[in-house]
Design a protein around this motif. Structure first.
Motif, PDB file in Angstrom:
ATOM      1  N   LEU A 129      -6.400  -3.792 -11.389  1.00 39.97           N
ATOM      2  CA  LEU A 129      -6.086  -2.662 -10.519  1.00 39.97           C
ATOM      3  C   LEU A 129      -5.029  -1.794 -11.186  1.00 39.97           C
ATOM      4  O   LEU A 129      -4.150  -2.297 -11.887  1.00 39.97           O
ATOM      5  CB  LEU A 129      -5.571  -3.168  -9.170  1.00 39.97           C
ATOM      6  N   PRO A 130      -5.082  -0.492 -10.978  1.00 44.23           N
ATOM      7  CA  PRO A 130      -4.042   0.369 -11.565  1.00 44.23           C
ATOM      8  C   PRO A 130      -2.708   0.083 -10.909  1.00 44.23           C
ATOM      9  O   PRO A 130      -2.616  -0.140  -9.700  1.00 44.23           O
ATOM     10  CB  PRO A 130      -4.544   1.786 -11.257  1.00 44.23           C
ATOM     11  N   GLU A 131      -1.668   0.072 -11.729  1.00 44.51           N
ATOM     12  CA  GLU A 131      -0.328  -0.217 -11.207  1.00 44.51           C
ATOM     13  C   GLU A 131       0.217   1.023 -10.515  1.00 44.51           C
ATOM     14  O   GLU A 131       0.010   2.150 -10.982  1.00 44.51           O
ATOM     15  CB  GLU A 131       0.597  -0.622 -12.355  1.00 44.51           C
ATOM     16  N   PRO A 132       0.945   0.819  -9.410  1.00 40.84           N
ATOM     17  CA  PRO A 132       1.531   1.986  -8.732  1.00 40.84           C
ATOM     18  C   PRO A 132       2.613   2.607  -9.606  1.00 40.84           C
ATOM     19  O   PRO A 132       3.306   1.922 -10.358  1.00 40.84           O
ATOM     20  CB  PRO A 132       2.104   1.409  -7.438  1.00 40.84           C
ATOM     21  N   ALA A 133       2.761   3.931  -9.507  1.00 41.85           N
ATOM     22  CA  ALA A 133       3.720   4.654 -10.349  1.00 41.85           C
ATOM     23  C   ALA A 133       5.145   4.203 -10.036  1.00 41.85           C
ATOM     24  O   ALA A 133       5.913   3.854 -10.936  1.00 41.85           O
ATOM     25  CB  ALA A 133       3.569   6.151 -10.135  1.00 41.85           C
ATOM     26  N   THR A 134       5.532   4.226  -8.801  1.00 43.85           N
ATOM     27  CA  THR A 134       6.877   3.766  -8.408  1.00 43.85           C
ATOM     28  C   THR A 134       6.735   2.884  -7.190  1.00 43.85           C
ATOM     29  O   THR A 134       6.043   3.220  -6.239  1.00 43.85           O
ATOM     30  CB  THR A 134       7.794   4.958  -8.069  1.00 43.85           C
ATOM     31  N   ALA A 135       7.421   1.756  -7.233  1.00 46.66           N
ATOM     32  CA  ALA A 135       7.382   0.841  -6.097  1.00 46.66           C
ATOM     33  C   ALA A 135       8.442   1.274  -5.094  1.00 46.66           C
ATOM     34  O   ALA A 135       9.568   1.608  -5.470  1.00 46.66           O
ATOM     35  CB  ALA A 135       7.654  -0.580  -6.566  1.00 46.66           C
ATOM     36  N   PRO A 136       8.110   1.291  -3.806  1.00 50.70           N
ATOM     37  CA  PRO A 136       9.121   1.685  -2.809  1.00 50.70           C
ATOM     38  C   PRO A 136      10.206   0.620  -2.726  1.00 50.70           C
ATOM     39  O   PRO A 136       9.956  -0.563  -2.944  1.00 50.70           O
ATOM     40  CB  PRO A 136       8.313   1.766  -1.501  1.00 50.70           C
ATOM     41  N   PRO A 137      11.451   1.038  -2.470  1.00 52.29           N
ATOM     42  CA  PRO A 137      12.540   0.047  -2.380  1.00 52.29           C
ATOM     43  C   PRO A 137      12.315  -0.878  -1.195  1.00 52.29           C
ATOM     44  O   PRO A 137      11.892  -0.455  -0.122  1.00 52.29           O
ATOM     45  CB  PRO A 137      13.795   0.898  -2.194  1.00 52.29           C
ATOM     46  N   THR A 138      12.594  -2.141  -1.422  1.00 48.70           N
ATOM     47  CA  THR A 138      12.419  -3.124  -0.354  1.00 48.70           C
ATOM     48  C   THR A 138      13.778  -3.616   0.091  1.00 48.70           C
ATOM     49  O   THR A 138      14.738  -3.645  -0.667  1.00 48.70           O
ATOM     50  CB  THR A 138      11.605  -4.328  -0.871  1.00 48.70           C
ATOM     51  N   SER A 139      13.859  -3.983   1.345  1.00 52.07           N
ATOM     52  CA  SER A 139      15.125  -4.466   1.897  1.00 52.07           C
ATOM     53  C   SER A 139      15.117  -5.989   2.011  1.00 52.07           C
ATOM     54  O   SER A 139      15.663  -6.550   2.928  1.00 52.07           O
ATOM     55  CB  SER A 139      15.359  -3.842   3.269  1.00 52.07           C
TER      56      SER A 139
END
Length: 199
Positions: A129-139
């Motif tokens: 699968l294509p990797e996401p450009a930026t991962a959203p910050p997780t808490s």
């Protein structure tokens, strides 16, 4: 007027029944159908004029029942069904009498065997699968450090000549930077001419 029951009884007596419940016939027809996977055998049939016999053409039509699921599971050489389908066409039957056409069919069959698996694997194997450009910050809470620390990994070592892959024929040339001089026939002839002029 005759008794209708007697005609029914005589018709029942005339029906042929295989002594072994059709096992021998099944094996013979299976063997013949699978022989059709060989273009050389089809060429042999065409050369010996089997395809000019209407009874034999009818037999080839009858053998199409091998394409049904309950029979196809016994086929070991699936190309035979492809050629059986082609043999229903009179143009193909006539063409297979010529040796050049037999060779073309044989060559195409070889290329199919050579490349089919690799071509199919390109479409069957899952693609990453294509990797996401930026991962959203997780808490999420920070991960805990392990209590025992693993020893550092050993540095990678160069492969030994024994475990190294075998060299291709192109890699047996003189390695770069070696003290051996390359012999070029063009340079050798120039050197000879210089020697003649000098001498």
């Amino acid at each position: 007027m005759g008794n209708p029951n007697t005609t029914d009884e005589s018709a029942e007596k005339r029906v042929y029944k295989d002594p072994d419940d059709g096992r021998q016939r099944f094996l013979l027809e299976l063997e013949f159908v699978q022989c059709l996977a060989n273009p050389t055998y089809i060429h042999y049939l065409a050369q010996n004029r089997y395809f000019e016999d209407e009874a034999f053409i009818g037999y080839l039509k009858y053998l199409q029942y091998w394409q049904r699921p309950e029979y196809i599971k016994f086929i070991m050489y699936p190309h035979c069904l492809f050629f059986l389908e082609l043999l229903q066409n009179p143009a193909f039957r006539n063409a297979m009498a010529h040796p050049a056409n037999k060779e073309v069919a044989h060559r195409q069959q070889f290329y199919f065997w050579k490349n089919y698996r690799n071509n199919r694997l390109k479409h069957i194997l899952p693609r990453p699968l294509p990797e996401p450009a930026t991962a959203p910050p997780t808490s999420a809470p920070p991960a805990l450090l392990p209590t025992s620390v693993a020893p550092p990994a050993a540095p990678p070592t160069a492969p030994s000549p024994v475990t190294a892959a075998a060299l291709s024929p192109m890699q047996y040339a003189i390695p770069p930077g070696s003290g051996l001089a390359k012999t070029d026939p063009r340079n050798a002839s120039v050197d000879r001419r210089k020697r003649k002029k000098d001498g």
